[in-house]
Design a protein around this motif. Structure first.
Motif, mmCIF file in Angstrom:
data_model
loop_
_atom_site.group_PDB
_atom_site.id
_atom_site.type_symbol
_atom_site.label_atom_id
_atom_site.label_comp_id
_atom_site.label_asym_id
_atom_site.label_seq_id
_atom_site.Cartn_x
_atom_site.Cartn_y
_atom_site.Cartn_z
ATOM 1 N N LYS A 1 0.837 -1.196 0.000
ATOM 2 C CA LYS A 1 0.000 0.000 0.000
ATOM 3 C C LYS A 1 0.875 1.250 0.000
ATOM 4 O O LYS A 1 1.823 1.355 0.761
ATOM 5 C CB LYS A 1 -0.900 -0.004 1.230
ATOM 6 N N MET A 2 0.540 2.197 -0.905
ATOM 7 C CA MET A 2 1.249 3.470 -0.929
ATOM 8 C C MET A 2 0.939 4.249 0.336
ATOM 9 O O MET A 2 -0.221 4.421 0.700
ATOM 10 C CB MET A 2 0.831 4.282 -2.158
ATOM 11 N N SER A 3 1.982 4.705 1.029
ATOM 12 C CA SER A 3 1.772 5.504 2.237
ATOM 13 C C SER A 3 3.030 6.281 2.565
ATOM 14 O O SER A 3 4.147 5.866 2.206
ATOM 15 C CB SER A 3 1.388 4.622 3.432
ATOM 16 N N LYS A 4 2.845 7.385 3.255
ATOM 17 C CA LYS A 4 3.996 8.199 3.648
ATOM 18 C C LYS A 4 4.828 7.491 4.707
ATOM 19 O O LYS A 4 6.047 7.667 4.763
ATOM 20 C CB LYS A 4 3.507 9.559 4.145
ATOM 21 N N SER A 5 4.186 6.681 5.535
ATOM 22 C CA SER A 5 4.930 5.982 6.583
ATOM 23 C C SER A 5 5.904 4.970 5.994
ATOM 24 O O SER A 5 6.963 4.710 6.565
ATOM 25 C CB SER A 5 3.962 5.288 7.548
ATOM 26 N N LEU A 6 5.556 4.383 4.834
ATOM 27 C CA LEU A 6 6.450 3.432 4.173
ATOM 28 C C LEU A 6 7.441 4.116 3.239
ATOM 29 O O LEU A 6 8.400 3.495 2.778
ATOM 30 C CB LEU A 6 5.632 2.402 3.378
ATOM 31 N N GLY A 7 7.190 5.383 2.945
ATOM 32 C CA GLY A 7 8.097 6.130 2.073
ATOM 33 C C GLY A 7 8.029 5.719 0.613
ATOM 34 O O GLY A 7 8.928 6.035 -0.175
ATOM 35 N N ASN A 8 6.959 5.014 0.208
ATOM 36 C CA ASN A 8 6.861 4.511 -1.174
ATOM 37 C C ASN A 8 5.783 5.250 -1.949
ATOM 38 O O ASN A 8 4.946 4.658 -2.613
ATOM 39 C CB ASN A 8 6.553 3.006 -1.174
ATOM 40 N N PHE A 9 5.789 6.560 -1.854
ATOM 41 C CA PHE A 9 4.681 7.314 -2.436
ATOM 42 C C PHE A 9 5.170 8.308 -3.480
ATOM 43 O O PHE A 9 6.322 8.734 -3.472
ATOM 44 C CB PHE A 9 3.917 8.075 -1.339
ATOM 45 N N TRP A 10 4.248 8.652 -4.383
ATOM 46 C CA TRP A 10 4.429 9.741 -5.347
ATOM 47 C C TRP A 10 3.528 10.884 -4.917
ATOM 48 O O TRP A 10 2.313 10.697 -4.771
ATOM 49 C CB TRP A 10 4.005 9.299 -6.743
ATOM 50 N N LEU A 11 4.081 12.062 -4.704
ATOM 51 C CA LEU A 11 3.226 13.221 -4.528
ATOM 52 C C LEU A 11 2.451 13.451 -5.816
ATOM 53 O O LEU A 11 2.998 13.313 -6.914
ATOM 54 C CB LEU A 11 4.042 14.469 -4.196
ATOM 55 N N PHE A 12 1.175 13.833 -5.680
ATOM 56 C CA PHE A 12 0.380 14.082 -6.881
ATOM 57 C C PHE A 12 1.038 15.121 -7.762
ATOM 58 O O PHE A 12 1.105 14.961 -8.988
ATOM 59 C CB PHE A 12 -1.034 14.534 -6.504
ATOM 60 N N ARG A 13 1.527 16.210 -7.186
ATOM 61 C CA ARG A 13 2.070 17.307 -8.005
ATOM 62 C C ARG A 13 3.315 16.867 -8.776
ATOM 63 O O ARG A 13 3.542 17.335 -9.892
ATOM 64 C CB ARG A 13 2.333 18.542 -7.162
ATOM 65 N N ASP A 14 4.088 15.954 -8.212
ATOM 66 C CA ASP A 14 5.266 15.447 -8.933
ATOM 67 C C ASP A 14 4.849 14.570 -10.112
ATOM 68 O O ASP A 14 5.403 14.669 -11.214
ATOM 69 C CB ASP A 14 6.165 14.662 -7.984
ATOM 70 N N ALA A 15 3.858 13.691 -9.864
ATOM 71 C CA ALA A 15 3.367 12.833 -10.949
ATOM 72 C C ALA A 15 2.707 13.664 -12.039
ATOM 73 O O ALA A 15 2.867 13.386 -13.239
ATOM 74 C CB ALA A 15 2.382 11.810 -10.388
ATOM 75 N N ALA A 16 1.967 14.715 -11.640
ATOM 76 C CA ALA A 16 1.305 15.572 -12.628
ATOM 77 C C ALA A 16 2.315 16.349 -13.454
ATOM 78 O O ALA A 16 2.120 16.563 -14.659
ATOM 79 C CB ALA A 16 0.348 16.537 -11.918
#
Length: 495
Positions: free
Chosen positions: A266-281
């Protein structure tokens, strides 16, 4: 065919039945404003946006409330880490949230209440719960005794004993039961605080949504949305608070979207495996990210990969190119296309009759998909099929002159493509890749201010609405109110 929605509470698809005929009242859990939101958060914002758009397309009025949590442990921690005042953190990330929400293609909710503006109502709700022996004090905190609420666990379909065994809760010697949750937190040094009958402190997170949902939607409303991670404990606790206070069910239908996964987790900030929406956009374009979020049924997990986004980008580019070609053929009247009778009279050759059939078939299939629990995956498929058939028709025309019945048919095709795409939140009459320079940001911010102005007007805060208009005018931005909504333009600087 009635609209059917999967209800997390019952585990079944049920026909939409509203408290008020022709009107849907919907509440969505919004952001905790301590950081930019990631694409996992974005899915929880896109799902109610599409639901709202489709319900309106079907003739419903929709009152959509989405809270902003601006009192929370994470906000306090971020302020302490950055050496900022809590208000600075809240203001910075609330502005960022609204800017990113518009960029994501979402409409600003009808009402966007902030938690700190409703603390007095939260205190009153706790007092009500106390009067019903559903709240107790301990060490300056106030807790909810879950065993005293008979329905606790009905949303997550677990018993209190199961929830106790699986709960990861902070040890607190003042709790009677490990599963009891906090309604009011005693103040700690350096934290925001409000006076209360139990001493200075601040409300618990779960309490905020009970108060703000009922404050604007009443003690009975139709739809409550949020991510699957909120089923327990947040929404389970919200039910206990709201129903415990008023004595009857408050929400008819609970709608929860699935997770977004990265490498199987699961994507989550606690796991550090996330894409910020603004970066992906910035990398793929905001419409591509939105398309990725809608390409699977909202209850189905999504695997977020660069390869999947690259493929989605290619598909969206074809869709936008088809719309651009239809717009070119329609000509300068493309901004006012009508779906009137011309072109439905069966005139033209086999190609025209076939396209007529396709328009009716794809529109019906689109609605069939959306009426079956808002199946955006199938609906997007129908949209792409419609674009493919439209592109085929245009290609076969070749150098043939597009006029008369053919022109009316192309207009209807373009209009239908725009409308169905608009239901999903795509503007095919705008560029796929937005400009992120100064001009693009100015446009975004003006649109945001106009959304906030419209919200103020709908709530009767006309002085605030007039102030926004006057400030825009002072900056050289003229606002004109029309039947279709507010329009703005830059005026020449006065010499």
């Amino acid at each position: 065919m009635p609209i059917r929605i999967h209800n997390t509470l019952t585990g079944k698809k049920e026909p939409l039945e509203t408290v008020e005929p022709g009107r849907v009242k919907m509440y969505s859990c919004g952001p905790t404003v301590y950081d930019y939101f990631h694409v996992g958060n974005a899915r929880a914002f896109v799902v109610p946006d599409v639901i709202k758009r489709y319900l309106r397309d079907r003739g419903y009025q929709v009152l959509h409330v989405q809270n902003v949590t601006d009192v929370d442990d994470k906000i306090i921690q971020r302020a302490q880490e950055a050496g900022l005042d809590v208000d600075e953190v809240v203001d910075r990330y609330t502005r960022a949230y609204l800017e990113d929400l518009l960029r994501l293609g979402c409409e600003i909710p009808t009402v966007l209440p902030r938690a700190r503006d409703h603390v007095s109502q939260m205190i009153e709700l706790i007092r009500t719960l106390q009067s019903k022996e559903l709240a107790y004090e301990g060490g300056g905190d106030v807790f909810y005794p879950v065993e005293r609420f008979r329905g606790y666990g009905k949303l997550s379909h677990q018993s209190v004993a199961q929830l106790e065994a699986g709960a990861r809760v902070e040890a607190n010697p003042h709790k009677r039961n490990p599963a009891d949750f906090v309604l009011w937190k005693a103040a700690k040094p350096g934290e925001p605080r409000w006076d209360s009958p139990w001493g200075p402190g601040r409300p618990g997170w779960h309490l905020e949504c009970s108060v703000m949902s009922m404050a604007y939607l009443g003690e009975r409303f139709d739809i409550h949305t949020g991510g699957a991670d909120l089923i327990f404990p947040h929404h389970e606790n919200e039910i206990a608070q709201s129903e415990g206070a008023v004595g009857h069910p408050v929400v008819t239908t609970w709608v929860h979207n699935g997770y977004i996964n990265v490498d199987g987790e699961k994507m989550s900030k606690s796991l550090g495996n996330f894409w910020l929406f603004r970066d992906a956009a910035d990398r793929w374009g905001a419409p591509v990210v939105r398309a990725m979020l809608l390409a699977k049924h909202y209850r189905t997990p999504i695997d977020f990969t660069e390869e999947a986004l690259d493929a989605q980008a290619r598909g969206m580019e074809r869709l936008y190119r088809t719309a651009a070609e239809l717009r070119r053929l329609v000509g300068p009247e493309s901004s006012a296309v009508s779906e009137g009778a011309p072109g439905r009279d069966g005139s033209g050759g086999p190609a025209e009759r076939e396209l007529e059939r396709v328009l009716e078939e794809k529109e019906a299939a689109f609605h069939e998909a959306m009426e079956d629990d808002f199946n955006t995956a199938l609906a997007m498929g129908r949209l792409f099929e419609l674009a493919r058939e439209a592109n085929r028709y245009v290609s076969e025309l070749g150098a043939a002159e597009v006029r008369g019945a053919r022109l009316q048919l192309v207009r209807r095709t373009y209009s239908l493509l725009l409308r169905l795409a608009g239901v999903l939140g795509f503007r095919l009459d705008e560029p796929l890749r937005e400009e992120r320079g100064g001009a693009g940001r100015v446009e975004l911010l003006v649109e945001l201010l106009l959304e906030l102005r419209q919200q103020a007007r709908s709530e009767g805060r006309y002085a605030n609405a007039d102030q926004i208009r006057e400030r825009l005018n002072a900056m050289g931005i003229q606002v004109e109110d029309t039947r279709e909504g507010a329009r703005w333009s830059l005026v020449e600087e006065r010499k």
